[in-house]
Motif scaffolding. Structure first.
Motif, short mmCIF file in Angstrom:
data_model
loop_
_atom_site.label_atom_id
_atom_site.label_comp_id
_atom_site.label_asym_id
_atom_site.label_seq_id
_atom_site.Cartn_x
_atom_site.Cartn_y
_atom_site.Cartn_z
N CYS A 167 7.20 15.35 7.83
CA CYS A 167 6.22 14.51 7.15
C CYS A 167 6.87 13.50 6.21
N ALA A 168 8.18 13.67 5.93
CA ALA A 168 8.89 12.75 5.04
C ALA A 168 9.25 11.44 5.74
N SER A 170 9.16 7.99 6.64
CA SER A 170 8.48 6.97 5.83
C SER A 170 8.15 5.69 6.59
N ARG A 203 -1.47 10.86 6.59
CA ARG A 203 -0.10 11.25 6.29
C ARG A 203 0.01 11.86 4.90
N ARG A 204 -0.76 11.37 3.94
CA ARG A 204 -0.73 11.95 2.60
C ARG A 204 -1.25 13.39 2.63
N ARG A 207 1.43 15.54 4.04
CA ARG A 207 2.49 15.76 3.06
C ARG A 207 2.07 16.78 2.00
N ASP A 210 2.23 20.34 3.45
CA ASP A 210 3.60 20.87 3.48
C ASP A 210 4.12 21.14 2.07
N VAL A 228 9.01 15.99 0.99
CA VAL A 228 7.81 15.49 1.69
C VAL A 228 7.72 13.97 1.65
#
Length: 264
Positions: A167-168, A170, A203-204, A207, A210, A228
């Protein structure tokens, strides 16, 4: 278990359920599968489980359980060392029929009873007596904490798969569009149509899901922010609080975590 009949499934008469224990030393996963005749409860003792069912993905921490209704396709994985139990409940037990797959509370009394029954050699009468107590302690499925809806549009599947694993990552929606060979508008529309939210919001949420597990597993707030995908710890704290309603520090503390897990 020695008694049994020709009843199909994993749990023979006269038992209400059966349990097995697993322990992993690192990452592990099970392919998508379903059980036609039993509901399934996964309950971690240590570590964090990753569950997927019904178009959602969520994490299961100690004190919680993952319910999979009989016949529902599901997958389970762990990212590191974990010890957990799997309990198979007969779907024809009329007194307990969860409506949906999801998460639930696993109270300490239930967990300890399940461990005790798995460890000790009990006679049939004792097993059935303990099983009835366990049935009384089971709770129906609830909406999972920080459940992430899974987009089902095949055009964006490579992006979704990559982000679920990391998930990190970017990359912007424009960069993902280039990677997928699509326009950014097409990616944005596909995401909104699949999960009802924008790419950035999805995506947030991923994150924060996780991050919740990392914090509950003992990771520091600053390290979690970096893991994350946040370069700024303060930005991560603000985002986490906005999504979950609590601070990362609250989740990271043992006492606060216990309170949170008791009432998902």
């Amino acid at each position: 278990m020695t008694p049994g009949t020709d009843r199909p499934g994993l749990v023979p008469d006269p038992y209400l359920f059966g349990s097995v224990m697993f322990e992993t030393t690192g990452a592990a996963g099970w392919d998508p599968h379903r059980h036609a005749h039993e509901h399934q409860l996964l309950w971690p003792v240590t570590g964090v489980l990753m569950a997927r069912a019904g178009g959602r993905a969520w994490q299961v921490l100690p004190g919680q359980g993952a319910w999979f209704r009989a016949g529902d396709l599901h997958t389970v994985s762990v990212r590191g060392p974990a010890r957990f139990g799997i309990t198979y409940l007969r779907s024809d037990v009329a007194r307990f029929r969860p409506e949906v797959s999801g998460s639930t509370v696993v109270v300490p009394a239930l967990r300890e009873l399940l461990i005790h029954m798995n460890r000790e050699r009990l006679d049939l009468a004792s097993q059935l007596r303990f099983q009835q107590v366990c049935i009384d302690l089971f709770r129906p499925a609830n909406d999972p904490i920080l459940a992430v809806p899974l987009p089902d549009d095949p055009r964006i599947a490579p992006m979704v798969s990559t982000l679920l694993d990391d998930c990190a990552d970017s990359r912007s929606i424009e960069q993902w569009a280039e990677f997928l060979g699509l326009s950014s508008r097409t990616v944005a529309r596909a995401m909104t149509a699949s999960v009802g939210m924008s790419f950035g919001r999805w995506r947030r949420l991923l994150r924060m899901r996780d991050a919740y597990a990392l914090l509950a597993d003992g990771e520091s707030v600053s390290a979690t922010a970096w893991l994350v995908g946040y370069l700024s710890t303060s930005a991560f704290i603000a985002a986490f609080r906005d999504v979950t309603g609590v601070t990362p520090t609250a989740v990271a503390s043992d006492s606060a975590r216990g309170a949170l897990l008791a009432y998902p």
